[in-house]
Scaffold this motif. Structure first.
Motif, PDB file in Angstrom:
ATOM      1  N   LEU A  37       0.820  -1.106   0.097  1.00 53.22           N
ATOM      2  CA  LEU A  37      -0.030   0.013  -0.003  1.00 53.22           C
ATOM      3  C   LEU A  37       0.920   1.312   0.046  1.00 53.22           C
ATOM      4  N   ALA A  38       1.967   1.241   0.746  1.00 54.61           N
ATOM      5  CA  ALA A  38       2.965   2.372   0.562  1.00 54.61           C
ATOM      6  C   ALA A  38       3.664   2.564  -0.823  1.00 54.61           C
ATOM      7  N   GLU A  39       3.625   1.526  -1.335  1.00 56.79           N
ATOM      8  CA  GLU A  39       4.389   1.642  -2.672  1.00 56.79           C
ATOM      9  C   GLU A  39       3.465   1.978  -3.832  1.00 56.79           C
ATOM     10  N   GLY A  40       2.220   1.406  -3.878  1.00 54.29           N
ATOM     11  CA  GLY A  40       0.980   1.703  -4.991  1.00 54.29           C
ATOM     12  C   GLY A  40      -0.271   2.095  -4.656  1.00 54.29           C
ATOM     13  N   GLY A  41      -0.471   2.382  -3.208  1.00 56.00           N
ATOM     14  CA  GLY A  41      -1.876   2.915  -2.917  1.00 56.00           C
ATOM     15  C   GLY A  41      -2.617   1.620  -3.006  1.00 56.00           C
ATOM     16  N   TRP A  42      -4.024   1.624  -2.668  1.00 54.40           N
ATOM     17  CA  TRP A  42      -4.640   0.688  -2.655  1.00 54.40           C
ATOM     18  C   TRP A  42      -5.093   0.030  -4.144  1.00 54.40           C
ATOM     19  N   ASP A  88      -7.581   6.670   0.442  1.00 50.13           N
ATOM     20  CA  ASP A  88      -7.612   7.879   1.422  1.00 50.13           C
ATOM     21  C   ASP A  88      -6.201   8.227   1.543  1.00 50.13           C
ATOM     22  N   ILE A  89      -5.089   7.395   0.689  1.00 50.78           N
ATOM     23  CA  ILE A  89      -3.813   8.120   0.280  1.00 50.78           C
ATOM     24  C   ILE A  89      -3.763   9.244  -0.555  1.00 50.78           C
ATOM     25  N   PHE A 130       0.438   6.849  -6.494  1.00 47.32           N
ATOM     26  CA  PHE A 130       1.698   6.985  -7.057  1.00 47.32           C
ATOM     27  C   PHE A 130       1.962   6.510  -8.227  1.00 47.32           C
ATOM     28  N   GLY A 131       0.852   6.765  -9.251  1.00 44.88           N
ATOM     29  CA  GLY A 131       0.910   6.661 -10.504  1.00 44.88           C
ATOM     30  C   GLY A 131       1.130   4.891 -11.013  1.00 44.88           C
ATOM     31  N   LEU A 132       1.440   4.972 -12.255  1.00 42.25           N
ATOM     32  CA  LEU A 132       1.446   3.664 -12.911  1.00 42.25           C
ATOM     33  C   LEU A 132       2.671   2.780 -12.302  1.00 42.25           C
ATOM     34  N   LEU A 133       3.800   3.781 -11.926  1.00 41.14           N
ATOM     35  CA  LEU A 133       4.880   2.746 -11.432  1.00 41.14           C
ATOM     36  C   LEU A 133       4.645   2.240 -10.315  1.00 41.14           C
ATOM     37  N   GLY A 134       3.671   2.793  -9.380  1.00 44.91           N
ATOM     38  CA  GLY A 134       3.228   2.287  -8.261  1.00 44.91           C
ATOM     39  C   GLY A 134       2.907   0.743  -8.217  1.00 44.91           C
ATOM     40  N   ILE A 135       2.273   0.586  -9.444  1.00 44.71           N
ATOM     41  CA  ILE A 135       1.801  -1.099  -9.676  1.00 44.71           C
ATOM     42  C   ILE A 135       3.088  -1.919  -9.632  1.00 44.71           C
ATOM     43  N   TRP A 136       3.995  -1.382 -10.456  1.00 41.01           N
ATOM     44  CA  TRP A 136       5.198  -2.091 -10.418  1.00 41.01           C
ATOM     45  C   TRP A 136       5.759  -2.252  -9.059  1.00 41.01           C
ATOM     46  N   SER A 174      -3.434   4.309   6.939  1.00 37.89           N
ATOM     47  CA  SER A 174      -3.040   3.793   8.099  1.00 37.89           C
ATOM     48  C   SER A 174      -2.229   2.312   8.400  1.00 37.89           C
ATOM     49  N   LEU A 175      -2.298   1.657   7.243  1.00 32.65           N
ATOM     50  CA  LEU A 175      -1.804   0.393   7.159  1.00 32.65           C
ATOM     51  C   LEU A 175      -0.222   0.183   6.636  1.00 32.65           C
ATOM     52  N   THR A 176      -0.027   1.376   5.903  1.00 32.84           N
ATOM     53  CA  THR A 176       1.260   1.429   4.933  1.00 32.84           C
ATOM     54  C   THR A 176       2.529   0.741   5.949  1.00 32.84           C
TER      55      THR A 176
END
Length: 488
Positions: free
Chosen positions: A65-70, A206-207, A222-228, A288-290
């Motif tokens: 979640l901290a890297e790509g959001g939900w 909520d991020i 965090f955009g498309l890179l967040g998926i990676w 809250s869970l990141t």
């Protein structure tokens, strides 16, 4: 003559070749390296597959979640779920055809030769030696919240107790593992129900979106890179289910039990991954869970404004979920170490078994390495190293399935992968994507894993490849294949 002969060929002393010795020597060698036959049916195998992975439901996935959001984590989980489902169907075929304790090493040895087998086995060992160390850190976080103590003492206690149980006996260990896993599954169901009652769709996204990230939005902050970047953490929902074939030599009728067990495990794991990823962030909020080391309990305490009987129950039983994976992956690394050692790829002393037919040194030595890694206390980095080793093995195992379909089209296959090489081809491509994703998240994992591979390759290249035991089951599979080709 069928390939099933190779599952019982160890110890026959009929094979010859580098490092094989004479017939009497081979017989004595393999007599000291026997596993307990018929200890598990397909239900226990399914339980083993779930046990390998269930800790990933309790902790670790939330770092994604901290890297790509939900949204990034959701897309990553769908991609990785597809990878694992396709891979499991390929492994169901391979494990029903080549039923030895070598698992992935055995498949690659048959398809890609000794070097392919060794590299696959090494990648699997990196995964299985490091994953318990990461889980030990999560166990420590749980014991801190429950009992107020954590750290090296906890690591040492858990390694000692569960290695000891495995040394005592595989049948007993697998049954205890099944019971622990069943209780942990109950805790997950309780969590899902409790979290679902507090579900709010707004919590999922909520991020805050990063305006500098390409393609960022509330869904993909965090955009498309967040998926990676989220891909390696999505793997934590499924990591190690591929270890089920390592139990082949201790299974009743592996040709039937292996496909049933590993596919059933995958279906259960996919259902839990979907439920937890939706109701957890949906109840507490993704942000809250990141960084939580105990995300299920933190979810309930956030959603219900403090500790409740349900959160306490999930916390206590959640510890059992982590224990189940810790316990079962110790089994996995011991069987991979045992198989590689029995065949001479690793020092042969590691494959000796005791009076209860358990490979005690294959349990202890990787456990000491894992303990040291746990003490370093970098849970998120350990996850990435384990995942990177795993994804390399996935590439090689799926390549093995494809190569064997072309190389040995007439090989007896009790179970055939639906879709054939198209299915395993999808898993192969997605595994390569996951390898790249590990580098995107943390380039250091490449350095750590490459260092291990360099040492392993040097050992194999200069020494062990000249001392392979030809009577080992994985080697006999290859020898039978070569002999049949010669006859043709």
């Amino acid at each position: 003559m069928t390939d099933q002969r190779a599952t019982t060929g160890a110890g026959s002393g009929t094979s010859s070749g580098a490092g094989s010795g004479d017939g009497a020597g081979d017989a004595e060698y393999f007599e000291e390296r026997q596993l307990q036959r018929g200890a598990a049916g397909w239900v226990l195998l399914a339980g083993l597959g779930v046990a390998y992975v269930i800790s990933g439901d309790f902790a670790g996935w939330n770092f994604g979640l901290a890297e790509g959001g939900w949204g990034g984590m959701l897309v990553a989980t769908i991609v990785i779920g597809t990878l694992y489902f396709c891979m499991v169907l390929g492994l169901a075929e391979l494990s029903s055809t080549i039923s030895t304790a070598g698992g992935g090493y055995g498949f690659a040895r048959r398809a890609l030769g000794p070097w392919g087998g060794f590299l696959t086995g090494t990648a699997i060992l990196i995964e299985y030696a490091i994953a318990p160390a990461a889980i030990a850190n999560f166990i420590s976080a749980y014991t801190e919240s429950l009992f107020g103590f954590s750290g090296p003492l906890v690591f040492a206690l858990f390694y000692a107790v569960f290695i000891g149980l495995h040394i005592y006996g595989v049948g007993e260990a697998l049954k205890l593992m099944f019971v622990i896993t069943a209780i942990a599954v109950v805790a997950l169901l309780v969590f899902v129900i409790a979290a679902a009652l507090q579900f709010d769709p707004a919590n999922l996204t909520d991020i805050p979106a990063d305006p500098g990230a390409a393609g960022s939005s509330s869904f993909l902050p965090f955009g498309l890179l967040g998926i990676w970047a989220a891909l390696p953490y999505a793997i934590w929902f499924f990591l190690a289910v591929e270890g089920v074939p390592l139990a082949a030599e201790e299974t009743k009728d592996p040709a039937k039990a292996m496909p049933r067990g590993i596919i059933a495990a995958m279906l259960i794991l996919a259902a839990f991954a979907a439920l937890i990823l939706v109701v957890g962030p949906g109840a507490a909020g993704s942000e809250s869970l990141t960084k939580s080391g105990n995300p299920l309990v933190d979810t309930l305490e956030t959603a219900y404004d403090g500790s409740t009987a349900v959160s306490t129950f999930v916390n206590v039983v959640g510890l059992l979920g982590l224990v189940a994976s810790f316990f079962s992956i110790i089994y996995a690394y011991s069987r991979q170490t045992f198989a590689l050692s029995r065949a001479g790829y690793l020092p042969t002393v590691l494959s000796k078994t005791g009076s209860r037919k358990t490979p005690y040194l294959a349990l202890i030595v990787p456990g000491v390495i894992g303990f040291v890694m746990a003490v370093l206390n970098q849970g998120d980095l350990l996850i990435l190293v384990a995942v990177f080793g795993a994804t390399i093995s996935y590439v090689l195992m799926m390549a093995s399935h494809i190569v064997l379909r072309f190389k040995e089209p007439d090989l007896e296959r009790p179970y055939r992968t639906p879709g054939g090489i198209v299915t395993t081809g999808i898993a192969l491509v997605l595994s390569l994507v996951a390898v790249v994703a590990c580098y995107v998240v943390e380039p250091k994992v490449i350095q750590v894993t490459a260092g291990v591979f360099v040492v392993a390759i040097a050992y194999f290249g200069f020494y062990s490849r000249h001392h392979i035991r030809q009577g080992a089951p994985e080697e006999e599979f290859a020898a039978i294949s070569d002999a049949e080709k010669g006859l043709k």
